[in-house]
Design a protein around this motif. Structure first.
Motif, PDB file in Angstrom:
ATOM      1  N   GLY A  12       0.823  -1.203   0.000  1.00 50.48           N
ATOM      2  CA  GLY A  12       0.000   0.000   0.000  1.00 50.48           C
ATOM      3  C   GLY A  12       0.857   1.253   0.000  1.00 50.48           C
ATOM      4  N   GLN A  13       1.908   1.256   0.820  1.00 46.61           N
ATOM      5  CA  GLN A  13       2.808   2.403   0.862  1.00 46.61           C
ATOM      6  C   GLN A  13       3.613   2.513  -0.423  1.00 46.61           C
ATOM      7  N   ALA A  14       3.942   1.372  -1.025  1.00 51.13           N
ATOM      8  CA  ALA A  14       4.595   1.404  -2.332  1.00 51.13           C
ATOM      9  C   ALA A  14       3.666   2.020  -3.372  1.00 51.13           C
ATOM     10  N   GLY A  15       2.378   1.707  -3.248  1.00 47.82           N
ATOM     11  CA  GLY A  15       1.408   2.297  -4.172  1.00 47.82           C
ATOM     12  C   GLY A  15       1.312   3.805  -4.015  1.00 47.82           C
ATOM     13  N   LEU A  16       1.493   4.311  -2.786  1.00 45.66           N
ATOM     14  CA  LEU A  16       1.471   5.759  -2.582  1.00 45.66           C
ATOM     15  C   LEU A  16       2.650   6.433  -3.290  1.00 45.66           C
ATOM     16  N   VAL A  17       3.802   5.798  -3.279  1.00 46.12           N
ATOM     17  CA  VAL A  17       4.957   6.351  -3.988  1.00 46.12           C
ATOM     18  C   VAL A  17       4.690   6.380  -5.489  1.00 46.12           C
ATOM     19  N   ALA A  18       4.159   5.270  -6.003  1.00 46.67           N
ATOM     20  CA  ALA A  18       3.797   5.242  -7.423  1.00 46.67           C
ATOM     21  C   ALA A  18       2.730   6.287  -7.732  1.00 46.67           C
TER      22      ALA A  18
END
Length: 430
Positions: free
Chosen positions: A49-55
């Motif tokens: 989920g946090q990786a998705g925020l970066v993307a």
């Protein structure tokens, strides 16, 4: 040149060189997403989920920056416009491996904001280098090369991240981004024709470019992107649910192969289907994947789903460059990128939400339903406008006849009026 001959297209001056430069320059941009995700999850020990925020931060930056950078290309020319991007991108991606999570969020946004506009510049240059009657094949071949880029680049990114480290992978992305920008500056493909260069510089910044006809085509870009990202999410979910997560890579490659086949066939044909019709075909072709009973049937279904992909995207780009004067093409291609980003930003969470509450097949159906509804809405709007114009024109002619206009002698245009009419025709032809 026969319309079906790609060899003859590539023999046009500068075209083969442009395709080669664009293919190489697009690779780091296509690697960034998967490398960032792996870095956040593994090196920074954060969740997906946090990786998705970066993307997502990078995506928002791209959506905001694309029209702005396209406008700079229109006003300043290619080299002056992308030089700041090369400097900023080098700083962002060379620093990214050493940043904490929250700093990486900001860096990803800035990196997206200043992303070198290689995708839009390549299409803008194709519109200059290729005669109008051959642009269908040119944009179809460009879409094919984009598919090949997205087949190759993520694989390279994953190999670097897993066999070396995500730090190495991000460093390679940064270095490749700088080299790609430098390569584009050295190649300096034309973004304006000789006639376009002769136009006053102020012309590029005046007038309203987002006309209704253009907005309908941009709507098609939203629909196509929604279908594609929804299909991507649903495909990963379907294979993971069946315990076949290892098949994701070759299944996506098969999907892209369908797009390559469709793009080559589309470019060799005559006639110009509406982009909205092709987006509708893309939506309908996605439906069989929802009902595939086994992985091999799913493989066949995703290949079929890929067939209309490159045709739809190439038709959108070819139509956009015909609807606007060339001194505004960079800005409009930037808006096209923004609309595609909007489609991605809407499609991924909505289809994911539906899958979480139902099953992966519902993700395919959601992508098809929303994309098809957007295409049908655009087609309905076009039909309504055509019908309204058809009703207004006879009334106008009747009023003029009743007032005696039909009996009057035609007034010859003054030289200035005649020149203005030629300018309007030239703008229409562009």
């Amino acid at each position: 040149m026969p319309r079906s001959t790609y060899g003859a297209l590539l023999r046009l001056p500068g075209v083969a060189r442009l395709f080669a430069v664009a293919f190489v320059a697009r690779i780091p941009a296509a690697m960034t997403g998967v490398v960032l995700t792996l870095h956040v999850v593994t090196a920074l020990d954060r969740g997906y989920g946090q990786a998705g925020l970066v993307a997502g931060a990078s995506t928002i930056g791209i959506a905001i920056g694309a029209p702005w950078r396209g406008r700079l290309v229109d006003r300043w020319g290619l080299r002056r416009a992308i030089a700041p991007s090369v400097v900023v991108e080098s700083a962002v991606w060379l620093a990214a491996p050493h940043l904490g999570y929250h700093a990486l969020l900001g860096a990803a946004f800035v990196g997206g904001l200043f992303l070198v506009p290689v995708f839009s510049v390549a299409r803008q240059s194709l519109a200059v280098l290729v005669p109008l009657q051959h642009q269908r094949a040119a944009f179809a071949l460009d879409s094919v090369f984009v598919e090949l880029t997205f087949m190759l680049a993520p694989v390279v990114g994953v190999l670097l991240a897993t066999q070396a480290s995500t730090t190495v992978a991000l460093t390679v992305v940064g270095a490749a981004t700088v080299l790609s920008g430098a390569l584009l500056m050295v190649a300096n493909p034309p973004t304006r024709s000789a006639a376009g260069h002769a136009a006053p510089p102020a012309a590029a910044g005046t007038g309203r470019v987002l006309q209704p006809r253009l907005l309908v085509v941009l709507l098609a870009a939203v629909g196509a992107s929604f279908v594609l990202i929804g299909t991507d999410v649903a495909l990963v979910a379907a294979l993971t649910e069946r315990g076949r997560a290892g098949d994701v890579g070759w299944m996506i490659a098969l999907w892209a192969a369908g797009s390559v086949v469709g793009g080559l066939v589309h470019g060799a044909r005559t006639g110009t289907p509406s982009p909205l019709l092709l987006v509708l075909a893309l939506a309908l072709a996605t439906v069989p994947a929802a009902f595939a009973p086994a992985p091999w049937w799913l493989a066949v279904a995703v290949f079929v789903a890929g067939l209309p992909c490159a045709p739809a995207l190439s038709a959108i780009n070819a139509t956009l460059v015909r609807l606007v004067p060339e001194e505004r093409r960079g800005e409009v291609m930037g808006w096209s990128g923004t609309m595609s980003t909007v489609g991605n930003a809407l499609g991924a969470p909505l289809c994911g939400w539906v899958i979480d509450r139902s099953h992966p097949g519902a993700g395919f159906l959601t992508a098809a339903a929303v994309g098809g509804a957007i295409a049908l809405g655009g087609l309905g709007a076009q039909a309504w406008v055509r019908g309204r114009r058809a009703r207004v024109r006879p009334v106008t002619r009747d009023v003029r006849a009743a007032d005696g206009y039909e009996a009057t002698a035609p007034v010859l245009p003054t030289p200035r009026a005649a020149g203005a009419d030629e300018d309007a025709r030239a703008a229409t032809c562009r």
